[in-house]
Motif scaffolding. Structure first.
Motif, short mmCIF file in Angstrom:
data_model
loop_
_atom_site.label_atom_id
_atom_site.label_comp_id
_atom_site.label_asym_id
_atom_site.label_seq_id
_atom_site.Cartn_x
_atom_site.Cartn_y
_atom_site.Cartn_z
N LEU A 201 44.43 47.54 29.02
CA LEU A 201 44.70 46.45 29.96
C LEU A 201 44.34 46.86 31.39
O LEU A 201 43.80 46.05 32.15
CB LEU A 201 46.18 46.06 29.88
CG LEU A 201 46.59 45.30 28.61
CD1 LEU A 201 48.11 45.21 28.50
CD2 LEU A 201 45.97 43.90 28.61
N SER A 202 44.63 48.10 31.76
CA SER A 202 44.30 48.58 33.10
C SER A 202 42.79 48.63 33.30
O SER A 202 42.27 48.24 34.35
CB SER A 202 44.90 49.97 33.33
OG SER A 202 46.31 49.93 33.26
N ALA A 203 42.07 49.10 32.27
CA ALA A 203 40.61 49.14 32.36
C ALA A 203 40.03 47.73 32.46
O ALA A 203 39.12 47.48 33.27
CB ALA A 203 40.04 49.85 31.13
N ALA A 204 40.56 46.80 31.68
CA ALA A 204 40.08 45.41 31.73
C ALA A 204 40.35 44.79 33.10
O ALA A 204 39.50 44.08 33.65
CB ALA A 204 40.74 44.59 30.63
N ALA A 205 41.52 45.06 33.67
CA ALA A 205 41.85 44.53 34.99
C ALA A 205 40.93 45.10 36.06
O ALA A 205 40.45 44.38 36.95
CB ALA A 205 43.31 44.83 35.33
N PHE A 206 40.67 46.41 35.98
CA PHE A 206 39.77 47.06 36.93
C PHE A 206 38.38 46.45 36.86
O PHE A 206 37.78 46.08 37.88
CB PHE A 206 39.71 48.55 36.62
CG PHE A 206 38.77 49.33 37.50
CD1 PHE A 206 39.21 49.86 38.70
CD2 PHE A 206 37.44 49.52 37.13
CE1 PHE A 206 38.34 50.57 39.53
CE2 PHE A 206 36.56 50.23 37.95
CZ PHE A 206 37.01 50.75 39.15
N LEU A 207 37.86 46.30 35.65
CA LEU A 207 36.51 45.78 35.47
C LEU A 207 36.42 44.30 35.87
O LEU A 207 35.41 43.86 36.44
CB LEU A 207 36.07 45.95 34.02
CG LEU A 207 35.85 47.40 33.56
CD1 LEU A 207 35.75 47.47 32.04
CD2 LEU A 207 34.60 47.98 34.21
#
Length: 373
Positions: A201-207
């Protein structure tokens, strides 16, 4: 029922206040600079002073707020926000103004994630998706209209804008979200925040933020340098992205309830990526505005989906999960110029395509979550 409506309305008001207070200085920079005896370029550091503590503290602010109690944490944060805004309004020097802006960013780190977490206790589960959508719309409204509000108040005095922000924060302090302190054994856990699901979820939010929401600077450069647009037309071209989020947030909330947040987020990532890429080959300002507005519609759906998934990711520590993911989201916003500008200076179209490609990475990241949200 009436009390519930007041609480929900206060949550939506807080969602609007955070980005409004953060971005309201953008059109005021020349006037602020003259008042505190610095250049407009130096005054722009007030944006950084706000967003750095806001992003960094969200790594821990949600969990700390859950432990201290959402109600009293958010109330205290609003009061601190109000005091910081008053100091901004009365600041006699640039150093004092910068320090007060950092205080505003710090306080906002302790409101935004806890407000959204509070919706889980106020709104029925079968209506939570649309509530998250409205919350996202209010955030988009704050982002979209902050420059407009700043431009209007600066006609009389830029300091007046911070007085308005202070009054709004003071009023919202009377209606914090529910949530009592959770000490000792009942304390929200840290460990579930360090998990494969939270990492995804953190990676998706960052991207998602790096590849779309953080790109107004690049869209503005394209409009000015490639399409020879003036500042006024460039501003209009940028406006559609936020307006799309404002109008469609609640709609996307209902859509995610029906089809699942994971599936909707995956579709939104692909659709947004397509429109971001196409924006980089626009032949006119009108065409650019169209593609950028459609990208805003897709990015809004992606944001609603990610917020809905995060809200359910760690039931015993919703505030901690939301704040941690939000820290990565705004971290992406801070890094976007460093990532894309070197590519843009070689080829504008390539920079837009690279941004779109980063959004496409969100698709396998979301699919790796397994059970739909």
């Amino acid at each position: 029922m009436r009390l519930q409506r007041v609480r929900v309305g206060a949550v939506y008001g807080g969602a609007l206040l955070g980005p409004l207070g953060g971005g309201v200085v953008a059109p005021m920079l020349p006037e602020i600079g003259r008042s505190v005896h610095v250049s407009p370029e130096a005054a722009a550091a007030s944006l950084t002073a706000y967003f750095i503590p806001f992003a960094l503290l969200q790594l821990v602010s949600g969990t700390l707020g859950e432990r201290w109690g959402r109600r009293r944490t958010v109330r205290a944060a609003y009061l601190v926000y109000a005091v910081g805004a008053v100091v901004c309004a009365a600041a006699p020097s640039f150093a004092v103004f910068l320090a007060a802006r950092a205080v505003l960013g710090t306080a906002n780190a302790f409101t935004s994630p806890l407000l959204l977490a509070g919706l889980g206790d106020i709104v029925a589960r079968d209506r939570l998706g649309r509530a998250v959508g409205v919350y996202s719309s209010c955030q988009s409204a704050g982002q979209s209209f902050a420059p407009l509000v700043g431009g209007l108040v600066v006609a009389s005095s830029w300091r007046l804008g911070f007085v308005v922000v202070a009054v709004a924060a003071g009023l919202l302090a009377f209606a914090p979200p529910p949530g009592e302190p959770r000490p000792a054994a009942s304390a929200p856990p840290w460990r579930p925040l360090v998990s494969r699901r939270m990492a995804s979820l953190s990676a998706a939010a960052f991207l998602s933020y790096t590849g779309a929401s953080a790109l107004p600077f690049m869209v503005a450069l394209y409009a000015r340098e490639e399409l020879d647009a003036g500042a006024d037309l460039t501003g209009l071209a940028l406006l559609g992205f936020g307006v799309a989020g404002l109008v469609l947030g609640a709609v996307w909330g209902r859509v995610t309830e029906r089809f699942g947040a994971r599936a909707c987020g995956a579709v939104a990532a692909v659709v947004t990526g397509v429109f971001v890429a196409v924006a980089g080959v626009s032949g006119s300002v009108g065409e650019l505005a169209l593609w950028w507005t459609l990208a805003g519609a897709g990015a809004s759906m992606l944001t609603v989906a990610l917020q809905s998934l995060t809200l359910r990711a760690v039931p015993r520590n919703r505030g901690g999960a939301l704040s941690a993911v939000s820290a990565f989201r705004f971290g992406g916003g801070a890094l976007a110029p460093l990532i894309w500008l070197p590519i843009y200076h070689v080829s504008a179209a390539a920079a837009f395509v690279a941004s779109a490609a980063s959004l496409l990475i969100v698709l396998p990241v979301l699919l790796s979550l397994g059970k739909p949200g």
